[in-house]
Structure formats: C-alpha cells, structure tokens
Design an enzyme around this catalytic site. Structure first.
Site, PDB file in Angstrom:
ATOM      1  N   GLU A 117      -6.120 -12.542  -2.381  1.00 16.95           N
ATOM      2  CA  GLU A 117      -6.971 -12.913  -3.514  1.00 16.95           C
ATOM      3  C   GLU A 117      -6.203 -13.687  -4.574  1.00 16.95           C
ATOM      4  O   GLU A 117      -5.002 -13.464  -4.771  1.00 16.95           O
ATOM      5  CB  GLU A 117      -7.531 -11.631  -4.162  1.00 16.95           C
ATOM      6  CG  GLU A 117      -8.407 -10.843  -3.220  1.00 16.95           C
ATOM      7  CD  GLU A 117      -8.611  -9.395  -3.644  1.00 16.95           C
ATOM      8  OE1 GLU A 117      -9.716  -8.862  -3.418  1.00 16.95           O
ATOM      9  OE2 GLU A 117      -7.677  -8.796  -4.197  1.00 16.95           O
ATOM     10  N   ASP A 135     -12.223  -1.354  -3.487  1.00 11.12           N
ATOM     11  CA  ASP A 135     -12.025  -2.588  -4.262  1.00 11.12           C
ATOM     12  C   ASP A 135     -12.247  -3.857  -3.443  1.00 11.12           C
ATOM     13  O   ASP A 135     -11.707  -4.911  -3.765  1.00 11.12           O
ATOM     14  CB  ASP A 135     -10.620  -2.590  -4.896  1.00 11.12           C
ATOM     15  CG  ASP A 135      -9.516  -2.530  -3.849  1.00 11.12           C
ATOM     16  OD1 ASP A 135      -9.825  -2.404  -2.646  1.00 11.12           O
ATOM     17  OD2 ASP A 135      -8.341  -2.630  -4.227  1.00 11.12           O
TER      18      ASP A 135
HETATM   19  P1  NAD Z   1      -0.871   2.653   0.151  1.00 13.78           P
HETATM   20  O1  NAD Z   1      -1.208   2.142   1.498  1.00 13.78           O
HETATM   21  O2  NAD Z   1       0.552   2.630  -0.278  1.00 13.78           O
HETATM   22  O3  NAD Z   1      -1.391   4.177   0.002  1.00 13.78           O
HETATM   23  C1  NAD Z   1      -2.663   4.565   0.385  1.00 13.78           C
HETATM   24  C2  NAD Z   1      -2.619   6.055   0.770  1.00 13.78           C
HETATM   25  O4  NAD Z   1      -3.962   6.487   1.046  1.00 13.78           O
HETATM   26  C3  NAD Z   1      -1.790   6.322   2.023  1.00 13.78           C
HETATM   27  O5  NAD Z   1      -0.767   7.264   1.740  1.00 13.78           O
HETATM   28  C4  NAD Z   1      -2.818   6.872   3.023  1.00 13.78           C
HETATM   29  O6  NAD Z   1      -2.283   7.857   3.880  1.00 13.78           O
HETATM   30  C5  NAD Z   1      -3.855   7.464   2.069  1.00 13.78           C
HETATM   31  N1  NAD Z   1      -5.171   7.657   2.681  1.00 13.78           N
HETATM   32  C6  NAD Z   1      -5.892   6.800   3.454  1.00 13.78           C
HETATM   33  N2  NAD Z   1      -7.065   7.366   3.824  1.00 13.78           N
HETATM   34  C7  NAD Z   1      -7.091   8.602   3.254  1.00 13.78           C
HETATM   35  C8  NAD Z   1      -8.035   9.663   3.264  1.00 13.78           C
HETATM   36  N3  NAD Z   1      -9.188   9.564   3.936  1.00 13.78           N
HETATM   37  N4  NAD Z   1      -7.744  10.787   2.545  1.00 13.78           N
HETATM   38  C9  NAD Z   1      -6.579  10.904   1.874  1.00 13.78           C
HETATM   39  N5  NAD Z   1      -5.629   9.934   1.842  1.00 13.78           N
HETATM   40  C10 NAD Z   1      -5.888   8.791   2.528  1.00 13.78           C
HETATM   41  O7  NAD Z   1      -1.774   1.843  -0.873  1.00 13.78           O
HETATM   42  P2  NAD Z   1      -1.596   1.725  -2.451  1.00 13.78           P
HETATM   43  O8  NAD Z   1      -0.789   0.550  -2.806  1.00 13.78           O
HETATM   44  O9  NAD Z   1      -1.229   3.055  -3.001  1.00 13.78           O
HETATM   45  O10 NAD Z   1      -3.104   1.369  -2.859  1.00 13.78           O
HETATM   46  C11 NAD Z   1      -4.103   2.343  -2.771  1.00 13.78           C
HETATM   47  C12 NAD Z   1      -5.467   1.704  -2.935  1.00 13.78           C
HETATM   48  O11 NAD Z   1      -5.621   1.223  -4.264  1.00 13.78           O
HETATM   49  C13 NAD Z   1      -5.705   0.508  -2.036  1.00 13.78           C
HETATM   50  O12 NAD Z   1      -7.000   0.611  -1.486  1.00 13.78           O
HETATM   51  C14 NAD Z   1      -5.613  -0.699  -2.946  1.00 13.78           C
HETATM   52  O13 NAD Z   1      -6.370  -1.783  -2.499  1.00 13.78           O
HETATM   53  C15 NAD Z   1      -6.130  -0.104  -4.229  1.00 13.78           C
HETATM   54  N6  NAD Z   1      -5.702  -0.760  -5.454  1.00 13.78           N
HETATM   55  C16 NAD Z   1      -6.630  -0.963  -6.409  1.00 13.78           C
HETATM   56  C17 NAD Z   1      -6.258  -1.542  -7.615  1.00 13.78           C
HETATM   57  C18 NAD Z   1      -7.274  -1.684  -8.705  1.00 13.78           C
HETATM   58  O14 NAD Z   1      -6.988  -2.326  -9.716  1.00 13.78           O
HETATM   59  N7  NAD Z   1      -8.423  -1.086  -8.584  1.00 13.78           N
HETATM   60  C19 NAD Z   1      -4.940  -1.958  -7.817  1.00 13.78           C
HETATM   61  C20 NAD Z   1      -4.009  -1.708  -6.824  1.00 13.78           C
HETATM   62  C21 NAD Z   1      -4.395  -1.106  -5.634  1.00 13.78           C
END
Ligand code: NAD
Length: 340
Positions: A56, A228
């Site tokens: 993005e 998101d």
């Molecule tokens: P990451 O991959 O490092 O961590 C995600 C975690 O979620 C992993 O440890 C995984 O095991 C866990 N997970 C997946 N499915 C699960 C479930 N059903 N139950 C419990 N745990 C589960 O990712 P990250 O960098 O920590 O990002 C997390 C999320 O936040 C992503 O979806 C990302 O797109 C989003 N994000 C949003 C914003 C925002 O501004 N809203 C900003 C950054 C990241």
C-alpha cells in the site's frame, strides 16, 4: 541534503529520548494532527492486492508538509523469516517539494499504531479502565502493551496467541517492565474475560472471528487493529452491531476495516471529532465502544514530523544526496555526464 533514518538510527533516537518520553511526545503529535483533521488533504490509501498479501501507498498533506508511507501486509511472511508488516516513508516540504526526510517506518508504524490505539482508548474507554486482554502476540504486541501502560495506566495485560512461542517472546520482552503484570491466557475467551479493554492484533488473510458476541461484556472498549484489509477481519459482525464504532478516515475504513461486513448505512463515528472535543465518545458507562483501526496516513505524517524534529535535535541519522545539489538548477546534465 535529505536526512536519512535507518532502523538503527530510529532505535538510537527512541533510546536517546527514552521509551516513555518518546511515546508521550508522539501522542502529542498525533493528537495535534487529529485536532487539525479538516486541514489535511486526505484520501484512502492505494492498495495492490495479491494472494499472499497487500502493498500500500499512503499519502497525506497540509499546506506545510507532505508525507507518504510504503507498507505491506503479508501474514504468512513469518514462516519465510520475514515480517508481516514492513514500511518506509518520506516527509517533504510542500512549498518546494523537497524531501526533508527518508525514513524506516517498520518500527515507526508499530509505535504510531500503538499510540493511536491508546489515544482512541483514552477518549473512548471507561476512565477507570485498568486491564487489557490482547489477542495476537506478534510484532505489534509489545508496542501496544507499553503504549497502553504509559498513556492509559493499564497495569495488567492478559495475552493470547495460537503460537505459544509468540507468547513466550512477549513475556520475555516485557520482563523489564515490573509495573506491567503479564498473564498468559489459555484461549481468546480466557484472555478477554473481565477485560476493560480488548485489543485484537492478529494477522490472517481471512474473515476471522477472533471475538464473538458471547465474549463481549458491558462497558468494554474494543481496539480492533488486525482487521485492516478487504477480506481480512477479526470481529464477528454481531460484535460490531453491539457497539458504537469509531473510525479514522471513513472512506478507507469502509473498504478495509471490520466494518466492511456491515451495510454502508450502518452508523460509524469519526474519531478525530472526539479527540478535538467536538463530539462525545462513550455515551454511557455500560456502552461497548469499538475503534475499528486500519491505520491512516495522517498518523504516519505525525511520526515522520516527530522523528524529524528529534533527529535534528539529537543529530541522529545521516544526510544523503537523494536529490542533486546543483550550482545551476537548470544544469542537471552536467551532473550526469562526466565523459562522452
Ligand atoms: P505478526 O504476523 O507479527 O503477528 C500476528 C500474530 O497473530 C502472530 O503471532 C499469529 O500467531 C497471531 N494469530 C494469527 N491468528 C490468530 C488467532 N486466530 N488467534 C490468536 N492469534 C493469532 O503481525 P503484526 O505485525 O503483529 O501485525 C498484526 C496485525 O496488525 C496484522 O494483521 C497487521 O496487518 C495489523 N496492523 C494494523 C495496523 C493498523 O494501523 N491498524 C498497523 C500495523 C499492523
């Protein structure tokens, strides 16, 4: 010359400022920009979707600063040894178009996302909220916990992830914060039971239902961070229907947020108006409030402005020749062609 902040420089800058001070200072920058929301030229980000994820571009400007971020979201990346979310971006002077700063934004995104979440909770959660349940112990998790501790006085956090090692990591990383009690939960339900604030920050490219209605309690504030992207949600539609929903840039969130599951007329409320003191957030103690966070470009502009100021003050980062420095600005050719 353009200032360049790589990951090491950003880390030095946070350490030199002190994490608590860095977070408090960033909160001030984001709040000030949200208060000035109408003055920014805003648009939903442009997204290139693939089977594996999304890339993005996120631009925003006022009449002084222009900023943009490049960011991806690839939930399967950790299995390849790569991060799910990686980013970089730039801050430019609007009058000349000159790029003042080129910066890493992977760490910056984690900080700005956590501080925006905590800012929303400060405005929307019950004032006496003291504990949080957080589902998803990946890259963003510790940033969320620390921002909520510093900004919202959250001292007790229950954590849950389907990956046990991710929970081990969070416990280890937060050991040095004696005022934050981390409790390991055995399921999502166990994690969120009795929580004043619930943060979902999982990554899976699917319409997941991390939170279902039976888990939701009166007065809860839900901070939904991981839903998101089109086809990537975390909250069951009944959870959304049970609360008052706040969003960043509505046009973007309608497409990307958990509210993509709702019909277009379902009411949602702009977070910025609550931050600016123009609207009330929570209407009553037992109300469920939901921040459907997707991440908006303005939060990136805020942190770019903030780290630029700090970097200049602390003399951190290097200056690079990103743009040609010319004696005669019309003579670009002289710079490129040395011999023929
Ligand atoms: P990451 O991959 O490092 O961590 C995600 C975690 O979620 C992993 O440890 C995984 O095991 C866990 N997970 C997946 N499915 C699960 C479930 N059903 N139950 C419990 N745990 C589960 O990712 P990250 O960098 O920590 O990002 C997390 C999320 O936040 C992503 O979806 C990302 O797109 C989003 N994000 C949003 C914003 C925002 O501004 N809203 C900003 C950054 C990241």
């Amino acid at each position: 010359m353009t200032l360049f902040l790589d990951v090491n420089a950003l880390r030095d800058l946070v350490n030199k400022t002190g994490t608590s001070q860095f977070i408090s200072g960033l909160l001030h920058f984001i709040e000030q920009d949200f208060i000035r929301w109408p003055y920014f030229d805003k648009s939903p980000r442009t997204a290139a979707h693939s089977k594996a994820g999304v890339i993005e571009l996120m631009p925003v400007a006022d009449d002084v600063n222009y900023g943009f971020k490049y960011v991806n979201g690839h939930p399967k990346n950790p299995t390849l040894g790569l991060s799910t979310v990686m980013a970089f971006g730039a801050l430019s002077d609007v009058d000349s178009g000159y790029p003042k700063l080129l910066s890493e934004m992977t760490l910056s995104t984690a900080f700005r996302t956590a501080v925006t979440s905590a800012m929303a909770a400060k405005a929307l959660a019950k004032p006496n909220a003291r504990n949080m349940g957080i589902v998803g112990c990946g890259s963003q998790c510790e940033f969320q916990v620390i921002a909520f501790h510093i900004i919202n006085n959250i001292n007790e956090v229950r954590i849950f992830d389907i990956d046990e090692e991710a929970m081990d990591k969070v416990e280890k990383n937060l050991k040095n914060y004696p005022n934050i009690k981390i409790i390991r939960a055995s399921s999502v339900k166990d994690c969120v039971q009795g929580a004043d604030i619930v943060t979902t920050v999982t990554a899976d490219k699917t319409n997941a239902t991390i939170l279902t209605s039976d888990m939701i309690e009166e007065g809860m504030h839900i901070n939904g961070v991981g839903g998101d992207c089109p086809g990537k949600t975390e909250l069951h539609i009944d959870v959304l229907k049970s609360g008052k929903i706040f969003v960043e840039h509505e046009a973007q969130t309608r497409v990307e947020g958990d509210i993509q599951q709702l019909e277009a007329q379902h009411p949602v409320y702009p977070l910025w108006r609550v931050i600016a003191g123009l609207d009330i957030g929570r209407d009553f103690e037992k109300q469920i409030t939901i921040f459907d966070s997707v991440g908006f470009a303005l939060e990136d502009l805020s942190i770019l402005r903030y780290v630029y100021e700090l970097a200049v003050e602390f003399k951190i980062g290097e200056t690079i020749s990103l743009i040609p420095a010319l004696d005669n600005p019309k003579d670009l050719f002289k710079l490129a062609v040395v011999t023929n």
